[in-house]
Enzyme design. Structure first.
Site, PDB file in Angstrom:
ATOM      1  N   LEU A   1       3.656  -7.004   3.897  1.00  0.00           N
ATOM      2  CA  LEU A   1       3.732  -7.605   5.231  1.00  0.00           C
ATOM      3  C   LEU A   1       2.336  -7.799   5.804  1.00  0.00           C
ATOM      4  O   LEU A   1       1.468  -6.934   5.660  1.00  0.00           O
ATOM      5  CB  LEU A   1       4.539  -6.697   6.153  1.00  0.00           C
TER       6      LEU A   1
ATOM      7  N   HIS B   1       9.675   4.762  -0.256  1.00  0.00           N
ATOM      8  CA  HIS B   1       8.917   4.572  -1.497  1.00  0.00           C
ATOM      9  C   HIS B   1       9.225   5.741  -2.436  1.00  0.00           C
ATOM     10  O   HIS B   1       9.264   6.896  -2.000  1.00  0.00           O
ATOM     11  CB  HIS B   1       7.417   4.518  -1.192  1.00  0.00           C
TER      12      HIS B   1
ATOM     13  N   ASN C   1      19.510   1.330  -1.506  1.00  0.00           N
ATOM     14  CA  ASN C   1      19.142   1.978  -0.231  1.00  0.00           C
ATOM     15  C   ASN C   1      19.832   1.282   0.939  1.00  0.00           C
ATOM     16  O   ASN C   1      20.282   1.943   1.875  1.00  0.00           O
ATOM     17  CB  ASN C   1      17.624   1.992  -0.042  1.00  0.00           C
TER      18      ASN C   1
HETATM   19  C1  GAR Z   1      13.664   1.978  -4.327  1.00  0.00           C
HETATM   20  O1  GAR Z   1      13.399   2.965  -5.294  1.00  0.00           O
HETATM   21  C2  GAR Z   1      12.592   1.964  -3.259  1.00  0.00           C
HETATM   22  O2  GAR Z   1      12.122   3.244  -2.968  1.00  0.00           O
HETATM   23  C3  GAR Z   1      11.523   1.133  -3.937  1.00  0.00           C
HETATM   24  O3  GAR Z   1      12.225   0.093  -4.546  1.00  0.00           O
HETATM   25  C4  GAR Z   1      13.504   0.588  -4.940  1.00  0.00           C
HETATM   26  C5  GAR Z   1      14.560  -0.360  -4.400  1.00  0.00           C
HETATM   27  O4  GAR Z   1      15.827   0.000  -4.856  1.00  0.00           O
HETATM   28  N1  GAR Z   1      10.562   0.669  -3.001  1.00  0.00           N
HETATM   29  C6  GAR Z   1       9.269   0.531  -3.299  1.00  0.00           C
HETATM   30  O5  GAR Z   1       8.814   0.760  -4.390  1.00  0.00           O
HETATM   31  C7  GAR Z   1       8.398   0.089  -2.125  1.00  0.00           C
HETATM   32  N2  GAR Z   1       7.046   0.105  -2.504  1.00  0.00           N
HETATM   33  P1  GAR Z   1      17.111  -0.486  -4.079  1.00  0.00           P
HETATM   34  O6  GAR Z   1      16.977  -2.014  -3.965  1.00  0.00           O
HETATM   35  O7  GAR Z   1      18.255  -0.100  -4.957  1.00  0.00           O
HETATM   36  O8  GAR Z   1      17.137   0.192  -2.745  1.00  0.00           O
END
Ligand code: GAR
Length: 207
Positions: free
Chosen positions: A98, A114, A19
């Site tokens: 946080l 998320h 992301n």
């Molecule tokens: C993503 O799928 C994001 O939506 C999730 O962690 C992953 C990170 O991937 N976030 C959560 O679950 C927050 N509760 P990335 O490091 O490749 O962006």
């Protein structure tokens, strides 16, 4: 007439950073009109830090063990973000909760992504939760951060089908493709001052 100063984003990430990469790419394309001032991670080996460095963005590992407690760690993150005078804090796979003080400091200026259609399946393993619940549609959510895990006014969502043949990886990948589209879009809406929170809902001003 003075030119509007460039908006500044700080990004917190704990892992792979796909992301984060989507946001970097959107900034470089001009789809997100801001500068990424700093990327901070609570994990020394986060791929996110490597990605940032490749694009000459200031990156730092902030060691949780160097802080006596959770609050002081948050305070250190906050200090570094304030030092950069960030307008917006983006959580991009930041896998720490946080505290109230941090959220208060950046009230209304923290976004998270998320991989579920919140309020369904907050917390860990949301794709597995979706498969276990047998839903036919899942997706992802960008929301303002409040003092609860994966909760707060919803800015954008994108839905994807859950296929009979899906395992966690297939579903996660299909959702991730949408994450990379809606996160930069939500950030740009914020930067254009088009988001208003009213009664727990985010209203989006037209162009
Ligand atoms: C993503 O799928 C994001 O939506 C999730 O962690 C992953 C990170 O991937 N976030 C959560 O679950 C927050 N509760 P990335 O490091 O490749 O962006």
């Amino acid at each position: 007439m003075t030119n509007k100063t460039q908006s500044k984003i700080g990004i917190l990430a704990s892992g792979r950073g796909s992301n984060l990469q989507a946001i970097i790419d959107a900034v470089e394309r001009g789809d997100v009109d801001a500068e990424i001032s700093v990327i901070l991670s609570n994990k020394e080996n986060a791929q996110a830090l490597e990605r940032g460095k490749k694009h000459n963005i200031e990156c730092a590992f902030v060691d949780p063990k160097a802080s006596p407690d959770k609050e002081s760690f948050d305070r250190e993150m906050s200090r570094r973000l304030k030092e950069k005078q960030v307008d917006l804090v983006c959580l991009a796979g930041y896998m720490r909760i946080l505290g109230a003080e941090f959220i208060e400091t950046f009230q209304g200026r923290i976004l998270n992504i998320h991989p579920s259609l919140l309020p369904d399946f907050p917390g860990l393993f949301p794709q597995q939760q979706a498969l276990d619940a047998g839903v036919k549609v899942s997706g992802c959510t960008v929301h303002f951060v409040e003092l609860a895990v994966d909760a707060g006014p919803i800015v954008l969502q994108s839905a994807v089908p859950v296929k009979d043949s899906d395992g966690v990886d297939e579903l996660a990948q299909r959702i991730l493709e949408q994450e990379h589209i809606i996160y930069p879009r939500a950030i740009q809406l914020f930067l254009e001052n088009r988001l208003t929170v009213s009664g727990g809902r985010v209203l989006i001003k037209d162009d």
